[in-house]
Motif scaffolding. Structure first.
Motif, mmCIF file in Angstrom:
data_model
loop_
_atom_site.group_PDB
_atom_site.id
_atom_site.type_symbol
_atom_site.label_atom_id
_atom_site.label_comp_id
_atom_site.label_asym_id
_atom_site.label_seq_id
_atom_site.Cartn_x
_atom_site.Cartn_y
_atom_site.Cartn_z
ATOM 1 N N LEU A 138 1.463 -1.355 -0.458
ATOM 2 C CA LEU A 138 0.119 -0.380 -0.221
ATOM 3 C C LEU A 138 0.805 1.298 -0.100
ATOM 4 O O LEU A 138 1.212 2.108 0.901
ATOM 5 C CB LEU A 138 -0.971 0.316 1.225
ATOM 6 C CG LEU A 138 -2.449 -0.631 0.978
ATOM 7 C CD1 LEU A 138 -3.113 -1.353 2.340
ATOM 8 C CD2 LEU A 138 -2.970 -0.420 0.213
ATOM 9 N N ASN A 140 0.589 4.559 -1.207
ATOM 10 C CA ASN A 140 0.046 5.664 -0.285
ATOM 11 C C ASN A 140 -1.111 4.645 1.098
ATOM 12 O O ASN A 140 -2.211 6.085 1.372
ATOM 13 C CB ASN A 140 -1.634 6.036 -1.767
ATOM 14 C CG ASN A 140 -0.441 6.779 -2.911
ATOM 15 O OD1 ASN A 140 0.486 6.991 -2.271
ATOM 16 N ND2 ASN A 140 -1.002 6.279 -4.114
ATOM 17 N N GLU A 144 -4.889 4.546 -0.086
ATOM 18 C CA GLU A 144 -5.199 3.452 -0.713
ATOM 19 C C GLU A 144 -6.166 2.596 -0.306
ATOM 20 O O GLU A 144 -6.891 2.247 -0.843
ATOM 21 C CB GLU A 144 -3.421 2.915 -1.627
ATOM 22 C CG GLU A 144 -3.673 1.668 -2.234
ATOM 23 C CD GLU A 144 -2.109 1.579 -2.582
ATOM 24 O OE1 GLU A 144 -2.095 0.186 -3.187
ATOM 25 O OE2 GLU A 144 -1.234 2.186 -2.054
ATOM 26 N N ARG A 148 -9.100 0.526 -2.530
ATOM 27 C CA ARG A 148 -9.129 -0.158 -2.792
ATOM 28 C C ARG A 148 -9.725 -1.049 -1.845
ATOM 29 O O ARG A 148 -11.212 -1.636 -2.683
ATOM 30 C CB ARG A 148 -8.037 -0.770 -2.470
ATOM 31 C CG ARG A 148 -6.413 -0.480 -3.632
ATOM 32 C CD ARG A 148 -5.550 -1.529 -3.106
ATOM 33 N NE ARG A 148 -5.738 -2.451 -3.743
ATOM 34 C CZ ARG A 148 -4.999 -3.214 -3.286
ATOM 35 N NH1 ARG A 148 -3.716 -3.274 -3.398
ATOM 36 N NH2 ARG A 148 -5.395 -4.897 -3.049
#
Length: 228
Positions: A138, A140, A144, A148
């Motif tokens: 991950l 970010n 993220e 996601r």
């Protein structure tokens, strides 16, 4: 800005630099102070974050545990609110995020977790952390993970705030309706007082929104000038 909704500050800081208690001081302003809780991060996953300090940003996931509220408008602390934002609570249900215009790409549809409208849920919080355990990387961090989880698990895309509602400070000159506005074409001048309701960071260095005033000083003509 006379919001009819409570202002909640999540922090693990007990005292200001001058010794005053954070809880008592902010309570006088009508602010609800909640103790920041730790949010577990798989060690192997944390090592994939692009920046180490994003481990602190990971803690914002705890806002999904604020189940005493129907909706929460999360704001990163390195930002400025320029006007009342109560209207955002009238939006359709679902996840809302600001646009990730960090590089001033004003046409981007990539979301940013610096400003989010969420619906608290302990179940969502638990599922998000379980999903994190299945992720190998991950870069970010929290941003993220949120994106996601909602797109891959919930199968829903986040709604995006408009630039006049939220934008990064270094990109204000490119926000439609501020410099590229009808005012400029009609009257021949720009309207710099027209700012987004939420300005995330004052600039790429965020000098003006940091408590360290020393970062705001630049030398001009041999004299120190506060650029903010």
């Amino acid at each position: 800005y006379r919001s009819k909704y409570p202002l909640v500050v999540i922090t693990n800081i007990d005292r200001f630099p001058d010794g005053l208690l954070v809880n008592e001081s902010l309570a006088r302003l009508g602010v609800v102070v909640r103790r920041a809780e730790s949010v577990p991060i798989p060690d192997q996953l944390a090592r994939t974050f692009r920046y180490k300090y994003w481990r602190q940003a990971w803690f914002k996931l705890q806002i999904w545990r604020l189940v005493q509220y129907k909706r929460v408008l999360w704001m990163d602390s390195d930002a400025m609110v320029t006007r009342n934002m109560d209207h955002t609570f009238l939006r359709s249900q679902g996840l809302w995020m600001m646009r990730d215009t960090w590089m001033c790409n004003m046409t981007t549809t990539a979301p940013c977790s610096g400003l989010m409208m969420i619906e608290p849920s302990q179940q969502t919080y638990n599922e998000m952390l379980r999903f994190a355990e299945s992720c190998k990387k991950l870069a970010n961090a929290d941003q993220e993970l949120v994106l996601r989880y909602f797109t891959e698990v919930k199968r829903t895309e986040p709604f995006l705030f408009e630039h006049l509602e939220a934008s990064f400070g270094q990109c204000l000159g490119q926000v439609p309706g501020i410099n590229a506005s009808a005012i400029s074409s009609k009257w021949g001048f720009e309207s710099p007082w027209r700012l987004p309701a939420y300005v995330h960071k004052s600039s790429s260095g965020n000098e003006c929104f940091r408590p360290d005033v020393g970062m705001q000083i630049r030398m001009q003509g041999g004299r120190p000038v506060n650029i903010c």
